[in-house]
Design a protein around this motif. Structure first.
Motif, PDB file in Angstrom:
ATOM      1  N   GLY A  41       0.790  -1.215   0.000  1.00 44.84           N
ATOM      2  CA  GLY A  41       0.000   0.000   0.000  1.00 44.84           C
ATOM      3  C   GLY A  41       0.826   1.271   0.000  1.00 44.84           C
ATOM      4  N   ILE A  42       2.161   1.149   0.121  1.00 42.55           N
ATOM      5  CA  ILE A  42       3.037   2.325   0.073  1.00 42.55           C
ATOM      6  C   ILE A  42       2.827   3.102  -1.222  1.00 42.55           C
ATOM      7  CG2 ILE A  42       5.461   3.030  -0.130  1.00 42.55           C
ATOM      8  CD1 ILE A  42       6.165   0.848   1.863  1.00 42.55           C
ATOM      9  N   VAL A  43       2.470   2.383  -2.281  1.00 42.19           N
ATOM     10  CA  VAL A  43       2.289   3.027  -3.587  1.00 42.19           C
ATOM     11  C   VAL A  43       1.187   4.090  -3.551  1.00 42.19           C
ATOM     12  CG1 VAL A  43       0.558   1.388  -4.466  1.00 42.19           C
ATOM     13  CG2 VAL A  43       2.103   2.510  -6.057  1.00 42.19           C
ATOM     14  N   ILE A  44       0.265   3.978  -2.598  1.00 45.18           N
ATOM     15  CA  ILE A  44      -0.834   4.957  -2.502  1.00 45.18           C
ATOM     16  C   ILE A  44      -0.289   6.359  -2.259  1.00 45.18           C
ATOM     17  CG2 ILE A  44      -2.883   5.610  -1.155  1.00 45.18           C
ATOM     18  CD1 ILE A  44      -3.315   2.668  -0.544  1.00 45.18           C
ATOM     19  N   LEU A 274      -6.831  10.214   0.474  1.00 42.27           N
ATOM     20  CA  LEU A 274      -6.103   8.996   0.811  1.00 42.27           C
ATOM     21  C   LEU A 274      -4.620   9.115   0.483  1.00 42.27           C
ATOM     22  CD1 LEU A 274      -6.564   6.117   1.895  1.00 42.27           C
ATOM     23  CD2 LEU A 274      -6.904   5.368  -0.467  1.00 42.27           C
ATOM     24  N   GLY A 275      -4.299   9.807  -0.620  1.00 41.25           N
ATOM     25  CA  GLY A 275      -2.900   9.943  -1.026  1.00 41.25           C
ATOM     26  C   GLY A 275      -2.087  10.747  -0.033  1.00 41.25           C
ATOM     27  N   MET A 276      -2.618  11.884   0.415  1.00 47.85           N
ATOM     28  CA  MET A 276      -1.889  12.724   1.361  1.00 47.85           C
ATOM     29  C   MET A 276      -1.768  12.054   2.721  1.00 47.85           C
ATOM     30  SD  MET A 276      -2.485  16.723   2.342  1.00 47.85           S
ATOM     31  CE  MET A 276      -3.863  16.408   3.428  1.00 47.85           C
ATOM     32  N   ALA A 277      -2.825  11.368   3.154  1.00 42.78           N
ATOM     33  CA  ALA A 277      -2.768  10.646   4.424  1.00 42.78           C
ATOM     34  C   ALA A 277      -1.705   9.552   4.373  1.00 42.78           C
ATOM     35  CB  ALA A 277      -4.137  10.042   4.747  1.00 42.78           C
TER      36      ALA A 277
END
Length: 309
Positions: A41-44, A274-277
């Motif tokens: 999920g790091i790719v998010i 979701l990306g910034m979080a």
């Protein structure tokens, strides 16, 4: 050939100790499922998430999420609060735990069981329960503390609109809930010290205080060092329940109580970004890893035996 030979040796070792590996299998599966698999999920953090396209179909954002996070006014505030408050928890918590552990080592076995139960009980309480207890104490209208202030003809305080009080309130709450657990760890280390050291010191005329300073504390230094390294590694990971339920997510207190964990949660719940979080969470993880390595390096330079690795 060397690799094949090494694999054969490892397989023989596994067969000899297969019962131990089977016992550890549930823990290994938990680590794989809940710690390693989610790392994909790091790719998010590098994606401009579009829920219709999904994670892999969303457009690549590069470092835009990190740029937005670090250029915002929130980055400095939550980083400062996270470091200062958790650093205070580590220093004050370890100090108080060592003192309590030393005091417990001086008590009789019966008293130790009583105090051990009293100190350890808060550790099992949920932060939700502790949050309600703190609200009963700090409620501006009918809280116990304000009623006591009124009884002594003093001005009551609106605790939930005064950010300056909260570093102290959070530290005291953290100590009340967690110091007993760490104190028992130090107490266990103290009672494992060979009694002959104390007997020899007593024969030489050393007082009890001198025995503590020259024997007890030096012999638990490795344990203190280990806990410090582990806590420094998690200095960027705040206890979410402490920082969310105790201040009751009051916006007026964000200047002193908002940390990375609560910021990420609020970003997901309110903004839905979701990306910034995820970028904030990755920043949290990387800095934590770096701090562990640096702390361990410093400890290793001063005393190799006390280092974690």
């Amino acid at each position: 050939m060397r690799i094949v030979r090494g694999l054969k040796n490892e397989w023989k070792h596994f067969l000899r100790a297969k019962s131990l590996f089977l016992i550890s299998l549930p823990a290994i599966l938990v680590v794989l499922i809940f710690y390693y698999l989610p790392m994909f999920g790091i790719v998010i953090a590098f994606k401009d998430i579009n829920y219709a396209k999904g994670i892999w179909g969303s457009d690549w954002a590069g470092f835009n999420n990190f740029k937005f996070f670090f250029t915002s006014q929130d980055a400095w505030r939550i980083t400062r609060n996270t470091l200062l408050l958790n650093g205070c928890f580590i220093v004050v918590g370890i100090f108080c735990s060592v003192i309590i552990g030393l005091l417990m080592a001086e008590l009789s076995r019966r008293l130790v069981r009583i105090f051990q139960t009293i100190l350890f009980f808060p550790y099992f309480l949920s932060w939700v329960v502790v949050g309600f207890i703190s609200f009963i104490l700090l409620n501006p209208s009918y809280g116990v503390i304000n009623k006591a202030l009124e009884f002594f003809h003093m001005t009551s305080i609106d605790w939930y609109s005064k950010p300056g009080y909260w570093p102290t309130i959070l530290t005291l709450t953290y100590l009340w809930k967690n110091v007993g657990y760490t104190a028992i760890i130090f107490f266990t280390g103290l009672i494992s010290i060979d009694a002959s050291y104390y007997e020899a010191a007593a024969i030489d005329g050393a007082s009890r205080f001198q025995q503590i300073m020259k024997i007890s504390i030096p012999l638990i230094i490795p344990l203190i060092t280990l806990l410090v390294i582990l806590n420094v590694g998690r200095i960027f990971y705040s206890d979410f329940g402490l920082f969310y339920f105790i201040p009751r997510n009051a916006g007026t207190l964000y200047s002193t109580t908002d940390v990375i964990d609560t910021y990420v949660f609020r970003s997901l719940r309110v903004v839905g970004d979701l990306g910034m979080a995820s970028a904030a969470g990755l920043y949290q993880s990387v800095v934590g890893l770096v701090l562990v390595v640096i702390t361990n390096f410093i400890v290793r330079k001063s005393n190799k035996e006390n280092a974690l690795f």
